[in-house]
Scaffold this motif. Sequence first.
Motif, PDB file in Angstrom:
ATOM      1  N   ARG A  90      61.976  41.431 -10.060  1.00  0.00           N
ATOM      2  CA  ARG A  90      62.057  42.544  -9.109  1.00  0.00           C
ATOM      3  C   ARG A  90      63.515  42.960  -9.031  1.00  0.00           C
ATOM      4  O   ARG A  90      64.409  42.142  -9.152  1.00  0.00           O
ATOM      5  N   VAL A  92      66.491  44.199  -6.776  1.00  0.00           N
ATOM      6  CA  VAL A  92      66.871  44.143  -5.372  1.00  0.00           C
ATOM      7  C   VAL A  92      68.073  45.054  -5.155  1.00  0.00           C
ATOM      8  O   VAL A  92      69.078  44.944  -5.840  1.00  0.00           O
ATOM      9  N   ASP A  93      67.934  45.949  -4.201  1.00  0.00           N
ATOM     10  CA  ASP A  93      69.039  46.817  -3.799  1.00  0.00           C
ATOM     11  C   ASP A  93      69.955  45.970  -2.919  1.00  0.00           C
ATOM     12  O   ASP A  93      69.561  45.550  -1.832  1.00  0.00           O
ATOM     13  N   ARG A  98      66.152  45.838  -0.081  1.00  0.00           N
ATOM     14  CA  ARG A  98      64.782  46.127  -0.516  1.00  0.00           C
ATOM     15  C   ARG A  98      64.609  45.777  -1.981  1.00  0.00           C
ATOM     16  O   ARG A  98      65.512  45.949  -2.794  1.00  0.00           O
ATOM     17  N   SER A  99      63.401  45.329  -2.304  1.00  0.00           N
ATOM     18  CA  SER A  99      63.108  45.020  -3.703  1.00  0.00           C
ATOM     19  C   SER A  99      61.961  45.898  -4.182  1.00  0.00           C
ATOM     20  O   SER A  99      61.133  46.348  -3.395  1.00  0.00           O
ATOM     21  N   SER A 100      61.952  46.115  -5.481  1.00  0.00           N
ATOM     22  CA  SER A 100      60.882  46.923  -6.065  1.00  0.00           C
ATOM     23  C   SER A 100      60.516  46.350  -7.432  1.00  0.00           C
ATOM     24  O   SER A 100      61.284  45.608  -8.042  1.00  0.00           O
ATOM     25  N   ARG A 101      59.323  46.697  -7.875  1.00  0.00           N
ATOM     26  CA  ARG A 101      58.863  46.245  -9.192  1.00  0.00           C
ATOM     27  C   ARG A 101      59.755  46.810 -10.276  1.00  0.00           C
ATOM     28  O   ARG A 101      60.351  47.880 -10.115  1.00  0.00           O
ATOM     29  N   ALA A 102      59.804  46.095 -11.387  1.00  0.00           N
ATOM     30  CA  ALA A 102      60.669  46.503 -12.492  1.00  0.00           C
ATOM     31  C   ALA A 102      59.931  46.298 -13.810  1.00  0.00           C
ATOM     32  O   ALA A 102      60.155  45.313 -14.508  1.00  0.00           O
ATOM     33  N   GLN A 129      53.633  39.384  -9.616  1.00  0.00           N
ATOM     34  CA  GLN A 129      54.385  38.854  -8.476  1.00  0.00           C
ATOM     35  C   GLN A 129      53.951  37.434  -8.135  1.00  0.00           C
ATOM     36  O   GLN A 129      54.667  36.702  -7.455  1.00  0.00           O
TER      37      GLN A 129
END
Length: 146
Positions: A90, A92-93, A98-102, A129
């Motif tokens: 994932r 992470v900003d 915040r995290s998002s799929r990659a 995940q």
Amino acid sequence: MRRFLFAAFLFAAVLALLAMPQARADLRILSSPGGYVGDYLQAFARVRQSGERVIIDGPCLSACTLVLSTIPSNRICVTRRAVLGFHAPRVVDRVTGRSSRAPEATRIVVNSYPARVRAWIKKRGGLSQKLILLRGRELASLYPRC
């Protein structure tokens, strides 16, 4: 004359010590929950250059599994306590947290693993995940016991 013989002996002893191969230390992974991929890649690159062997002797989860992508297979061994835990990466900003799929990062990570590990991951439906664990006999069939 005695002083000369002692100096010659001392010089020969120092030369003999310098000619001896340096003792290598092994890197033993006892418990690693993972973390930032870049940190692990840097650490494993140093281990790769050092020639050290890696002993996986406990949980090696998430980014820690990149040891399989970085260190030659013939320098990795596992104990009975070894567990490898894989999941999709994932992004992470670091500002917001915040995290998002990659998906692209997931493809890159999967393709970096050795073929037999990729096959094992594929057999379990690929990376998601959800954490999938490689241990016991399955792990020992891929890497030698220490």
